[in-house]
Motif scaffolding. Sequence first.
Motif, short mmCIF file in Angstrom:
data_model
loop_
_atom_site.label_atom_id
_atom_site.label_comp_id
_atom_site.label_asym_id
_atom_site.label_seq_id
_atom_site.Cartn_x
_atom_site.Cartn_y
_atom_site.Cartn_z
N ILE A 1 0.88 -1.17 0.00
CA ILE A 1 0.00 0.00 0.00
C ILE A 1 0.91 1.21 0.00
N THR A 2 0.79 2.02 -1.03
CA THR A 2 1.70 3.15 -1.18
C THR A 2 0.91 4.44 -1.37
N ASN A 3 1.62 5.55 -1.39
CA ASN A 3 1.00 6.88 -1.54
C ASN A 3 -0.03 7.13 -0.45
N ARG B 1 4.16 10.45 7.13
CA ARG B 1 3.59 11.14 5.97
C ARG B 1 4.11 10.50 4.69
N ASP B 2 3.31 10.57 3.63
CA ASP B 2 3.67 10.00 2.33
C ASP B 2 4.27 8.61 2.55
N GLY C 1 7.25 2.59 6.16
CA GLY C 1 8.17 3.70 5.95
C GLY C 1 7.69 4.63 4.87
N PRO C 2 8.56 5.56 4.45
CA PRO C 2 8.19 6.50 3.39
C PRO C 2 7.96 5.78 2.06
N SER C 3 7.02 6.27 1.27
CA SER C 3 6.75 5.66 -0.03
C SER C 3 7.99 5.64 -0.91
N THR C 4 8.82 6.66 -0.80
CA THR C 4 10.01 6.74 -1.64
C THR C 4 11.01 5.63 -1.36
N HIS C 5 10.90 4.98 -0.19
CA HIS C 5 11.82 3.90 0.17
C HIS C 5 11.22 2.51 -0.07
#
Length: 418
Positions: free
Chosen positions: A8-10, A32-33, A47-51
Amino acid sequence: MGRVSMLITNIGELVTNEPAPDREGGPLGLVRDAAVLIEDGRIAWVGPSTHATERLARPGERRDRQEADEYRAHWNDVVDVVDAGGRAVIPGFVDSHTHLVFGGDRAEEFAARMAGRRYEAGGIRSTVAATRAATDDELRTRLAGFVAELHSQGTTTFEVKSGYGLSVADEARLVRLAREVTDEVTFLGAHVVPTEFADASDDYVDLVVGDMLAACAPHARWIDAFCERGAFTAEQSRRVLEAGAAAGLGIRVHGNQLGEGDGVRLAVELGAASVDHCTFLGDADVAALAASDTVATLLPGVEFSTRQPYPDARRLIDAGVTVALASDCNPGSSFTSSMPFCIAVAVRDMGMTPAEAVWASTAGGAAALRRTDVGAIRPGARADLVLLDAPSHVHLVYRPGVPLVARVWKDGAIISGR
């Protein structure tokens, strides 16, 4: 290790209930994000979506380089990717106090109460008569409907009490039916004294701690007693609770609902997991709770439905008491299965902040059931999650009555929503 089954992202705001120095929201542990990886029905990473893609495909401790390369090449084949669209995700609600197995309803009693009649515990007996008259299949069908209601409103873990049979055979069938839908079953033979024992309450307690307990204990995890005027005295409640503990059941208590009494202090003395209602508390009650591991479970739907004063959650929280929120879904005093509704009432009328109320309805409920595998979004916990049609948990209070639960996962599988 099994493969990652879902990402599950974003996620615009992720409520983890795991505070950390790099997270906002105090006890909510906001990310957040954010993204969440789920593997075999459990949380694998947060964790963060970017990771997220890096974490999934990273060689080394998690998987070797060849497997990582395969994940990179076949991402869509091995991972179900869910885009939260910037919306909030919270842990599934943990409703630690319900009475879902019963027959009939008490709408006329409710209407009379709204017209000014006082609430009294004795109304339970009318539900006992209707429940005894219902067949197993009728009770099972109605129970399934209530469970669907819970799921659709974000509840993924819930407790169910007996207490509307009040005979050996009827109490045994209620805990048996409850066990079909949850492991969190509570034997509440000491709910009220049934009509046939009206002048012999001690004889009824003998039955509860004897044949009734023997018949119900195999299907239950907990024992409870309604320590209140119109129900059971402190001495009678102690007998019931101690007998249940001797039979291997954990202790829960209904206490201090209709006035100050012995329920809270009895619960603390016996090491109860939770004492529920806590509407009328003296300073000694609050101090006893604060010095104990017993959770104070507050039931906002009851005061909404009975027009009693609301419990003072602010007083309890400020004293250091662990507070849970639960629905007390039952036909007499709180016929709601909606934890979002209870959250909104708790904030509006009980002095809680939105963050405190969300925590109390998730992590607090888990504490009241002495569960560490639910109520939080952390590695190793069950993947019980709720996607809100909102950017923040605050909207559960900010938009009361609006159906904000978009999707619900239990152990990583969708149980409600789209």
